[in-house]
Design an enzyme around this catalytic site. Structure first.
Site, PDB file in Angstrom:
ATOM      1  N   ILE A 694       0.943  -1.199   0.082  1.00  0.00           N
ATOM      2  CA  ILE A 694      -0.121  -0.036   0.128  1.00  0.00           C
ATOM      3  C   ILE A 694       0.858   1.540  -0.053  1.00  0.00           C
ATOM      4  O   ILE A 694       0.316   2.360   0.040  1.00  0.00           O
ATOM      5  CB  ILE A 694      -0.957   0.032   1.102  1.00  0.00           C
ATOM      6  CG1 ILE A 694      -0.301  -0.020   2.496  1.00  0.00           C
ATOM      7  CG2 ILE A 694      -1.975  -1.218   1.187  1.00  0.00           C
ATOM      8  CD1 ILE A 694      -1.131   0.320   3.764  1.00  0.00           C
ATOM      9  N   GLY A 695       2.157   1.324  -0.025  1.00  0.00           N
ATOM     10  CA  GLY A 695       2.851   2.372   0.045  1.00  0.00           C
ATOM     11  C   GLY A 695       4.348   1.945   0.065  1.00  0.00           C
ATOM     12  O   GLY A 695       4.884   0.894   0.563  1.00  0.00           O
ATOM     13  N   GLY A 697       8.540   3.947   0.297  1.00  0.00           N
ATOM     14  CA  GLY A 697       9.533   5.345   0.955  1.00  0.00           C
ATOM     15  C   GLY A 697      10.823   5.176   0.799  1.00  0.00           C
ATOM     16  O   GLY A 697      11.404   3.856   0.055  1.00  0.00           O
ATOM     17  N   GLY A 700      11.773   1.744   2.699  1.00  0.00           N
ATOM     18  CA  GLY A 700      11.227   0.473   2.543  1.00  0.00           C
ATOM     19  C   GLY A 700       9.946   0.696   2.120  1.00  0.00           C
ATOM     20  O   GLY A 700       9.184   1.655   1.472  1.00  0.00           O
ATOM     21  N   LYS A 717       5.702  -2.337   8.036  1.00  0.00           N
ATOM     22  CA  LYS A 717       6.741  -1.656   7.269  1.00  0.00           C
ATOM     23  C   LYS A 717       8.042  -2.452   7.421  1.00  0.00           C
ATOM     24  O   LYS A 717       8.632  -2.752   8.147  1.00  0.00           O
ATOM     25  CB  LYS A 717       6.902  -0.415   8.286  1.00  0.00           C
ATOM     26  CG  LYS A 717       8.032   0.572   7.773  1.00  0.00           C
ATOM     27  CD  LYS A 717       8.290   1.888   8.619  1.00  0.00           C
ATOM     28  CE  LYS A 717       9.259   2.755   8.153  1.00  0.00           C
ATOM     29  NZ  LYS A 717       9.645   3.680   8.771  1.00  0.00           N
ATOM     30  N   ASP A 824      10.419  14.503  12.647  1.00  0.00           N
ATOM     31  CA  ASP A 824      10.034  14.634  11.085  1.00  0.00           C
ATOM     32  C   ASP A 824       8.308  14.573  10.992  1.00  0.00           C
ATOM     33  O   ASP A 824       7.841  13.765  10.691  1.00  0.00           O
ATOM     34  CB  ASP A 824      10.362  13.225  10.769  1.00  0.00           C
ATOM     35  CG  ASP A 824      10.125  13.193   9.136  1.00  0.00           C
ATOM     36  OD1 ASP A 824      10.130  14.412   8.605  1.00  0.00           O
ATOM     37  OD2 ASP A 824      10.196  12.085   8.676  1.00  0.00           O
TER      38      ASP A 824
END
Length: 1016
Positions: A694-695, A697, A700, A717, A824
């Protein structure tokens, strides 16, 4: 009759008079030249266009004269720059000089020493820097000094205590980082002392300040104060305003502090304060007491009731226990009463509202018993009744029907009974009615308040049908009626509510078919009808709802096939279990993502081997072929397969003998759990496929993995896929160390971690609505799975998200020991659950302050995400909470404007753009996101959040508020009338306008890794 003067004497007086006039005229001409030279030295600013050689300086608005000579120079907000010229003191009779709110950038101008008659000096809200001179007492005649809002550093010089004529001394909002001088206690004439917003290194309040017998205002907010409040402050017999908020004071408040007979206003946001409230409070002039958000304990003193002028009593978010003194309810001037989030017990005094015009009454999250006071609305001014999460009983008083100004009634999680008084449903200004978790009964009304947007009545005993007149509930956004005794058919009129977003009708006794035509549910995101007796087919029109993310029709009697139109939607949660559905699951829904969405439907079939369902191919084959043919096909297939296996063994027998197959190298995974797990590592590892991705970056990929009931899904993740480099290893260690040890409802849960030499897996709770940035900015790029490009976040949800994220950061900064800095903070790291509750995520860059070592740049070299990190973070390795505040300010600006944080093609980033717009435009309306700009009801709230975002993104770290302050402002943002009193009244000391005006500077490091500021 007086005889006439002799001619020679009369001539003498005429001569003296003419000489004086000529001398005065010459003197004024000289001062005019000085002023015009000043104008020229400062670049002939347009703000001084009226200064010219043809008019008298005494006629200029910025100049005051006496006896033909300049005595006062007022140059506030003239956009002046450059140094202060030494010839300014050629104005020999100058007594008062104000250069407030300009752009002067230099060290303290010692040229002022030459202004021998100067008694008032205001250079506040500029960019003066460096240390105040040790010989500042050369300005011996000064009575008024305001050096606030600059960048002065170091110690406050002890010599300032020699300015014996001073009546007002303001040093607030600088970068002082030394000691607090006890010599200030020598200023016996001092009336006002403002030292707020400095980070003193030795922040103990000197007991000598108790000698300031004429002091009326003592303002020391956020000055790092520690220790106890000095007993000597009880000697300040003239004190009216004491503000020691946002510090680290501890111990008990000195018993004599409230004996100050002239005290008018008390602001004591005493962070970290503990101990008992003094038992004696006899000041008859107190109008406000605010000691909220501390760790104060003990009971509320009975003597508070003696304060017959008290208007505001804020004691919330402490650890007070015992009962509310009855005498408090009898104070004739009491308007605001807030004691929520304590440990108070007993009954609420019944006389509340009978003797005063209450405006706000908030007693939630305590242990109160008994009934609600009958007369809360007797004064006609009450705007909110907030009593949730107590043990209150009885019925809602009939007198509540007269609460004409109430906009919010929150009675949930108590033990109330009976029916709702009829006219309470239709109160003129009511927008939120929350009754969850009681034993209320009766039927739903046909008419409700015109502005009612939130109605929560779940877990009660309401009965009867939903009235067809529900079509008049036009403003309703959220309707929660789960687990009641409601019955009958669901009326077609319910589907006409165009603003409805959340609808929960599960756990009732509704029957019949669901309306086949859905007219206006374009905003609906959640529909839960589980646990009823609904029948007929699932309406195909559900598939046309553009924003529907969660659909639960389980435990009903729906029949027929699943409408293929449902495949048009990207569900985050779909549950059609325990019905009578038949046929084949639509192909788009026939995958492991919906593994548990179709349980207990015996006549459904699947082509992807979803557990507990028949395989559609097998079923159709059995219908087409006779049993004999099927047996023959199976026998022939088996023979062919056996021959193929024998042939393969014969062909490769020698090769297998010469080159035996090595034993598989089974990778060993290490699992560390941080919560009770209802799944195994096999559940995770077996589903790490691209179908569940689903994503992704820089560090990872993220997977959505089904682990079965009751959890449903988890997010995994995967950090890197090869040998991890040092930074990625640090990110993994930081995330595990921090998320594994902290617990907060607004911080994403790290359930467990798995690791082997080549890969690291972090397993989190799954957040159905994914990240905030996808809802704010997803429409501006290619849609991603799980994100509908047409969905709009309304202002109520945006404010809810802001408050939730602020709560998570506030916990990290103020409640964790040692504090944790995220480093962040950004909209993509704010995740949203099924009810759009915000949770902070991604702690790969986070750092525990106590463990930061000087010279350790491994983590500090990573500065977060472009557009979000604070200016000073780009050049200094010092880490503190203010960098998170800056980043959160950018998120606030995103929520209000809808703009992305980064400028494109050389454009300004969002923070710079917002400041520029603020400086150039008189109207704030133009900044609002087009999706919310028509929300006139919330215009003030949106403006407040925009301004809060500006202050959070101040260039100077010391100008930014703490997350504790940010959270408090956001909590009081809705409605705006419930902001803390000191903000509503706009005291000069708390005025944010100068903060917004002067923040157009760039920072640069000095040789000591400090902060200097230069004008852009």
């Amino acid at each position: 009759m007086t005889p006439p003067l002799p001619p020679h004497i009369l001539s003498f007086f005429v001569f003296i008079f003419l000489t004086s006039v000529v001398s005065s005229q010459q003197f004024l001409t000289s001062e005019q030249t000085t002023l015009l030279n000043l104008k020229q030295r400062w670049g002939n600013p347009p703000s001084l266009a009226n200064w010219n050689s043809t008019s008298s300086p005494c006629s200029w608005p910025e100049v005051q004269c006496r006896n033909g000579s300049v005595t006062e120079l007022k140059l506030d907000s003239k956009e002046l720059t450059g140094p202060i010229p030494p010839f300014i003191c050629d104005l020999g009779n100058l007594e008062s000089m104000s250069l407030r709110d300009n752009y002067f950038t230099e060290e303290f101008p010692k040229v002022f020493y030459n202004c021998s008659k100067l008694v008032e000096l205001d250079i506040s809200q500029n960019v003066f820097f460096g240390r105040l001179p040790d010989d500042i007492d050369r300005l011996s005649k000064l009575t008024f000094v305001d050096f606030g809002g600059n960048n002065f550093t170091g110690d406050i010089p002890p010599a300032i205590g020699n300015l014996s004529a001073l009546t007002s001394l303001s040093l607030y909002q600088n970068l002082f980082n030394g000691t607090i001088p006890p010599e200030i206690g020598n200023l016996s004439n001092l009336v006002t002392l403002g030292m707020a917003y400095n980070e003193f290194a030795d922040p103990v309040m000197p007991p000598e300040y108790g000698n300031l017998s004429n002091l009326k205002i003592l303002w020391m907010t956020e000055t790092n104060l520690i220790g106890m409040i000095p007993e000597s402050l009880s000697n300040l017999v003239s004190l009216r305003s004491l503000d020691l908020s946002m510090n680290y004071l501890e111990g008990e408040i000195p018993p004599g502090l409230f004996l100050l007979t002239n005290l008018d206003t008390m602001f004591l946001y005493l962070n970290k304060l503990s101990g008992n409230l003094p038992s004696v409070i006899q000041s008859t002039n107190l109008t406000q007491i605010d000691i909220a958000m501390n760790k104060l304990n003990g009971s509320i003193p009975d003597d508070v009731g003696n304060l017959q002028k008290l208007e505001v009593l804020n004691l919330y978010s402490n650890q007070f226990s015992g009962e509310i003194p009855t005498s408090i309810s009898q104070i004739p001037t009491l308007r605001i009463f807030r004691v929520f989030r304590n440990k108070l017990t007993g009954e609420i005094p019944p006389e509340f509202g009978l003797h005063s015009k209450l405006e706000s009454f908030e007693v939630s999250e305590n242990n109160f018993t008994g009934k609600l006071p009958e007369n809360l609305c007797a004064g006609g001014a009450l705007t909110g009744v907030i009593v949730f999460s107590n043990n209150l009983t009885g019925e809602i008083p009939r007198s509540f029907e007269s609460c004409v100004r109430v906009n919010s009634i929150q009675l949930y999680n108590n033990n109330f009974t009976g029916e709702i008084p009829p006219r309470v449903w239709t109160l003129l200004n009511l927008s939120s009615l929350r009754l969850t978790g009681n034993s209320f009964s009766g039927e739903l009304p046909g008419k409700v308040a015109w502005n009612l947007s939130r109605l929560e009545i779940d877990n009660n005993k309401f009965s009867g049908p939903i009235p067809s007149a529900i079509s008049s509930w036009e403003k309703l956004n959220v309707f929660k009626a789960s687990n009641n005794l409601l019955s009958g058919e669901i009326p077609r009129e319910l589907t006409t509510l165009s603003e409805l977003t959340d609808l929960y009708l599960d756990g009732n006794s509704f029957s019949g078919e669901f309306p086949s035509q859905i007219k206006s549910w374009n905003s609906l995101t959640i529909l839960n009808l589980a646990g009823n007796k609904l029948s007929g087919q699932i309406p195909a029109s559900l598939g046309s709802l553009p924003n529907l993310l969660q659909l639960d029709l389980s435990e009903n009697q729906f029949s027929g096939q699943i409408p293929p139109q449902l495949s048009n939607l990207r569900f985050t949660n779909l549950n059609l279990s325990s019905n009578k559905l038949t046929g084949q699951i639509p192909s788009e829904l026939d995958n492991s993502v919906y593994q548990n969405s179709f349980l207990n439907n015996p006549n459904l079939c699947s082509n992807s081997h979803i557990s507990n369902l028949h395989n559609c191919y097998t079923k159709s084959s059995r219908k087409k072929f006779s049993p004999k043919i099927i047996i023959l096909i199976i026998i022939l297939s088996s023979l062919v397969l056996l021959l193929a296996i024998l042939f393969a063994l014969f062909m490769f027998r020698d090769r297998l003998k010469k080159n035996p197959k090595p034993k598989p190298n089974r990778t060993t995974w290490r699992l560390i759990s941080f919560h009770n797990l209802d799944f195994t590592e096999e559940n995770i590892l077996s589903c790490m496929t691209d179908a569940n991705l689903i994503g992704s970056g820089g560090s990872g990929k993220v997977y959505r993995i089904s682990v079965g009931p009751p959890r449903g899904f988890v997010a995994v993740k995967r950090i890197f896929n090869k040998k991890l480099d040092r930074n990625l290893e640090n990110e993994f260690s930081s995330e595990v160390q921090i998320l594994g040890s902290i617990r907060h409802s607004n911080i994403v849960k790290l359930l467990c971690c798995l690791s082997n030499p080549n890969s690291k897996l972090l397993v989190y709770e799954y957040m159905e609505h994914q990240s905030l940035d996808k809802w704010l900015h997803g429409k501006k790029r290619k849609p991603e799975p799980g994100l509908d490009p047409h969905f709009v976040l309304d202002w109520r949800r945006r404010l809810q998200i802001a408050i939730g994220a602020a709560q998570g950061l506030c916990y990290m900064h103020h409640d964790c020991s040692p504090p944790i800095v995220h480093r962040d903070v950004k909209s993509s790291n704010i995740l949203l659950d099924s009810e759009f509750k915000a949770k902070i995520a991604d702690f790969g860059l986070a750092q525990i302050l106590e463990k930061q070592k000087p010279g350790d740049d491994n983590m500090a070299s990573i500065v977060g995400s472009l557009g979000y990190f604070a200016p000073e973070y780009a050049y200094t390795t010092r880490i503190n909470e203010r960098i998170d505040v800056y980043s959160f300010g950018v998120v606030l600006l995103e929520l209000v404007t809808g703009k992305e944080p980064n400028g494109k093609d050389g454009e300004l980033n969002l923070a710079e753009w917002a400041w520029k717009h603020h400086g150039e435009s008189d109207s704030i309306v133009g900044v609002f996101d087009s999706d919310i700009k028509d929300s006139d009801t919330y215009m003030e709230e949106m403006s407040t959040v925009f301004k809060l975002g500006l202050i959070c993104t101040s260039t100077l770290p010391s100008s930014r508020p703490s997350m504790k302050d940010v959270l408090e402002i956001l909590r009081r943002c809705n409605p705006f009338d419930e902001l803390p009193e000191e903000m509503k009244e706009g005291r000069d000391e708390f005025d944010v306008a100068p903060l917004l005006k002067r923040e157009r500077y760039v920072t640069r490091p000095d040789e000591n890794d400090g902060v200097l500021v230069a004008q852009v």
